[in-house]
Design an enzyme around this catalytic site. Structure first.
Site, mmCIF file in Angstrom:
data_model
loop_
_atom_site.group_PDB
_atom_site.id
_atom_site.type_symbol
_atom_site.label_atom_id
_atom_site.label_comp_id
_atom_site.label_asym_id
_atom_site.label_seq_id
_atom_site.Cartn_x
_atom_site.Cartn_y
_atom_site.Cartn_z
ATOM 1 N N GLU A 10 0.722 -1.040 -0.106
ATOM 2 C CA GLU A 10 -0.197 -0.290 -0.151
ATOM 3 C C GLU A 10 0.882 1.442 0.208
ATOM 4 O O GLU A 10 0.688 2.261 -0.984
ATOM 5 C CB GLU A 10 -0.637 0.205 1.265
ATOM 6 C CG GLU A 10 -1.589 -0.953 1.194
ATOM 7 C CD GLU A 10 -1.015 -2.490 2.486
ATOM 8 O OE1 GLU A 10 -2.083 -2.860 2.867
ATOM 9 O OE2 GLU A 10 -0.222 -2.623 2.200
ATOM 10 N N LEU B 223 22.286 -28.820 -1.587
ATOM 11 C CA LEU B 223 21.534 -28.367 -1.627
ATOM 12 C C LEU B 223 21.595 -26.473 -0.880
ATOM 13 O O LEU B 223 20.614 -25.997 0.166
ATOM 14 C CB LEU B 223 20.925 -28.565 -0.068
ATOM 15 C CG LEU B 223 20.707 -30.409 0.735
ATOM 16 C CD1 LEU B 223 20.334 -29.678 2.649
ATOM 17 C CD2 LEU B 223 20.134 -30.947 -0.403
#
Length: 370
Positions: free
Chosen positions: A56, A215
């Site tokens: 916003e 990973l």
């Protein structure tokens, strides 16, 4: 599909904006916002990253002439906040700018908000229209909603299997360490993209022993996830990539090693307060859990208390099956390659609602929701 209404059209734009923050906003949600006057967008923005201005604020800051705000409608896919966090409350700013209408996709499940933004704005004369594209808005932030409502991360299971449903070949003693690739480079690149979008990735001890994975996201650009390994009896050695100190690493174990440095014993009947996983402080830490029938729940509880809202589980078969049997999963992403292994480690068994099937390189990708 029927055409969108005016409100739905602008809410769709909010969603298109919001998703640009994927992988950057957690533990905050993905939020987009547009300001509309006379059916024209006069400002728009999205929440770019955790700690930065909310959607916003960015939308209002995009408006060239602030006088236009008084007659504008503000669209946002999630209820504006009413509390002070990293940034001031958006609801207060909406009142300050005298925006007369607010259109919301869905309310915020965060107990600090949970309808308070809607109530505050209505009590101060703002016309509030909630529930526009509500299903789509909730789906976009399913990780955020799951974390608040179920008190655990959104859990994604991922594996690759051969055409005859094996995820690995038999590994006799002395077999080379490393993955037996089933998918193509295209699929592996997509998996690394997925890793940038989630906060943590988990594997069991045997996956590390057999494949020695890193990973990380070396095939894509983005943040490495927190890597997590289940190593009950601390069988893994410092030569494994998970101990290379290149990214944050968490080891779930039964007994904390004496030379481990920073540890977290909060699961030991909650004798201590859980330490927050703070990037940049300690690269490897340990958390003690009880390896009983609630072990998986304990792991997810730990991650919940450390603001981890999403988790990818990449193996192995035993670990994946444990989470499946406990019903502790939300989404499964399964690659099926063309190779026939004719024996080896069987793929996990899973049932759910199939969302889509896609051809990725040489493999078929199936996405299933629980």
């Amino acid at each position: 599909m029927p055409p969108y209404t005016k409100d739905e059209k602008f809410m769709r734009r909010c969603l298109d904006l919001a998703v640009q923050g994927k992988g950057q906003t957690a533990p905050n949600p993905m939020v987009g916002s547009v300001l509309v006057q006379n059916n024209f967008i006069i400002g728009e923005g999205f929440h770019r990253a955790y700690g930065e201005p909310h959607a916003e604020v960015n939308a209002i800051g995009h408006v060239v002439n602030p006088e236009l705000l008084k007659n504008a409608s503000l669209y946002v896919n999630l209820e504006p906040c009413t509390h002070h966090g990293k940034t001031p409350p958006c609801a207060d700013m909406i009142l300050e700018k005298r925006i007369h209408r607010l259109v919301i996709g869905t309310s915020d499940p965060n107990p600090l908000v949970a309808g308070r933004g809607i109530k505050l704005l209505r009590e101060n004369g703002v016309q509030v229209t909630p529930g526009i594209l509500e299903t789509e808005c909730k789906d976009l932030n399913k990780r955020f909603f799951t974390w608040h409502l179920l008190k655990r991360p959104w859990v994604i299971l991922k594996w690759a299997q051969s055409a005859d449903r094996f995820i690995d070949l038999e590994r006799p003693p002395g077999a080379p360490i490393g993955p037996n690739w089933i998918t193509s480079e295209t699929a592996r690149t997509l998996v690394h993209k997925w890793r940038t979008e989630e906060q943590a990735i988990l594997v069991g001890k045997n996956t590390v022993l057999k494949d020695n994975p890193r990973l990380n996201v070396r095939f894509w650009t983005g943040k490495d996830p927190l890597r997590i390994v289940i190593d009950r009896c601390l069988k893994l050695g410092r030569h494994h990539h998970i101990f290379d100190n290149s990214q944050e690493t968490l080891i779930f174990t039964e007994k904390i090693p004496s030379d481990s440095g920073v540890v977290d014993n909060h699961q030991r009947r909650k004798k201590t307060t859980p330490q927050v996983i703070t990037p940049g402080r300690v690269k490897t830490r340990y958390a003690a859990i009880d390896f009983d029938n609630t072990a998986e729940l304990q792991m997810l509880d730990y991650l919940y208390k450390n603001n981890i809202q999403s988790l990818i589980i990449e193996g192995g078969a035993f670990t994946l099956t444990r989470f499946i049997e406990k019903g502790l999963w939300d989404e499964a992403r399964i690659f099926t390659g063309p190779a026939m292994f004719k024996g080896g480690v069987k793929s996990p068994e899973i049932t759910g609602k199939s969302k889509k099937c896609l051809k990725i390189g040489n493999s078929l990708l199936q996405i299933i929701y629980r």
